[in-house]
Design a protein around this motif. Structure first.
Motif, PDB file in Angstrom:
ATOM      1  N   ALA A  60       8.999   9.136   5.420  1.00  0.00           N
ATOM      2  CA  ALA A  60       9.982   9.218   4.383  1.00  0.00           C
ATOM      3  C   ALA A  60      10.339   7.996   3.745  1.00  0.00           C
ATOM      4  CB  ALA A  60      11.152   9.605   5.060  1.00  0.00           C
ATOM      5  N   THR A  61      10.285   6.663   4.444  1.00  0.00           N
ATOM      6  CA  THR A  61      10.402   5.544   4.081  1.00  0.00           C
ATOM      7  C   THR A  61       9.556   4.826   2.918  1.00  0.00           C
ATOM      8  OG1 THR A  61       9.674   4.361   5.916  1.00  0.00           O
ATOM      9  CG2 THR A  61      12.017   4.849   6.011  1.00  0.00           C
ATOM     10  N   GLU A  62       8.353   5.508   3.007  1.00  0.00           N
ATOM     11  CA  GLU A  62       7.168   5.074   2.470  1.00  0.00           C
ATOM     12  C   GLU A  62       6.666   3.526   2.841  1.00  0.00           C
ATOM     13  OE1 GLU A  62       6.656   5.919  -1.519  1.00  0.00           O
ATOM     14  OE2 GLU A  62       7.241   7.748  -1.197  1.00  0.00           O
ATOM     15  N   ARG A  63       6.854   3.543   4.265  1.00  0.00           N
ATOM     16  CA  ARG A  63       6.500   2.033   4.629  1.00  0.00           C
ATOM     17  C   ARG A  63       5.289   2.193   5.598  1.00  0.00           C
ATOM     18  NH1 ARG A  63      11.452  -0.802   6.511  1.00  0.00           N
ATOM     19  NH2 ARG A  63      10.019  -2.208   7.581  1.00  0.00           N
ATOM     20  N   ARG A  64       5.067   3.353   6.054  1.00  0.00           N
ATOM     21  CA  ARG A  64       3.693   3.688   6.836  1.00  0.00           C
ATOM     22  C   ARG A  64       2.862   4.590   6.043  1.00  0.00           C
ATOM     23  NH1 ARG A  64       2.579  -0.333   9.783  1.00  0.00           N
ATOM     24  NH2 ARG A  64       4.372  -1.228  10.378  1.00  0.00           N
ATOM     25  N   ALA A  65       1.629   4.530   6.062  1.00  0.00           N
ATOM     26  CA  ALA A  65       0.613   5.513   5.545  1.00  0.00           C
ATOM     27  C   ALA A  65      -0.208   5.845   6.511  1.00  0.00           C
ATOM     28  CB  ALA A  65       0.096   5.030   4.081  1.00  0.00           C
TER      29      ALA A  65
END
Length: 166
Positions: free
Chosen positions: A25-30
Motif C-alpha cells: 500500500a505504501t508502494e515502498r516494496r515490490a
C-alpha cells in the motif's frame, strides 16, 4: 502478512518472460513473480475487464465457485522455496473454510476477478521483495537512528510502562 496489489505485468528484459509485480500500500516494496504467458494474459484481461468469447480457465473457475456458493476470501503468497513461490486460495462455503494450494499466478488471476485481497507472508517479502523508494527507506532509517540516539533509559522505561497500561 502484508497486503499487496497487482501493480503491473512486465517482461523480463533478458528472458522475455512475463513478471507480475505486486506492490504494498505504501508502494515502498515490490514483489516480482515470474509467471507464464497464459497467466499473464489472464491477469491483464481481468485487470482491463476484457470480455472473452468463451470462458477461459480462470473465468471457468469463478463460474464453478459461484455455482457452488464458494467464496474466495483472500489469496496468500505463503512461501518461497528454491526460487519457487507457493500460494493458497482461502475459500469459504458457509461456515466451512478451506485453504487450497495453488500457483501464485493462478491465485492472482482469481483474486483480480474476485476483487479479493492478495496477502504476502513477511518472510517472502524479506526474501524476494525489491525496494521501490530507497530515499524514503533511508529517511526512515535516519529518523529511527535519531529517535534511538535521543532516547534516555528513563524515557524508554516510561514508554514501556505506558504500552503495558494500554
Amino acid at each position: 502478512m502484508i497486503e499487496m496489489r497487482v501493480a503491473a505485468i512486465a517482461l523480463d528484459a533478458v528472458t522475455r518472460s512475463p513478471i507480475v509485480l505486486l506492490k504494498d500500500a505504501t508502494e515502498r516494496r515490490a514483489l516480482p513473480i515470474y509467471i507464464g504467458q497464459d497467466q499473464a494474459r489472464s491477469i491483464i484481461g481481468a485487470l482491463e475487464h476484457q470480455p472473452t468469447p468463451r470462458p477461459i480457465t480462470h473465468d471457468l473457475m469463478v463460474n464453478i465457485f459461484r455455482a457452488w456458493n464458494l467464496k474466495l476470501d483472500k489469496v496468500i503468497i505463503s512461501t518461497l522455496q528454491d526460487n519457487t513461490f507457493y500460494a493458497l486460495l482461502c475459500m469459504k462455503m458457509g461456515k466451512k473454510e478451506k485453504n487450497i494450494d495453488c500457483r501464485p499466478s493462478d491465485a492472482i488471476a482469481l483474486a483480480v476477478r474476485y476483487n479479493c485481497p492478495i496477502w504476502v507472508m513477511e518472510e517472502v517479502i524479506l526474501d524476494a521483495s525489491i525496494p521501490v523508494d530507497r530515499d524514503a527507506d533511508e529517511e526512515e532509517r535516519e529518523a529511527f537512528k535519531d529517535f534511538v540516539a535521543n532516547l534516555s533509559p528513563d524515557e524508554l522505561i516510561r514508554r514501556a510502562q505506558q504500552a503495558g497500561e494500554e
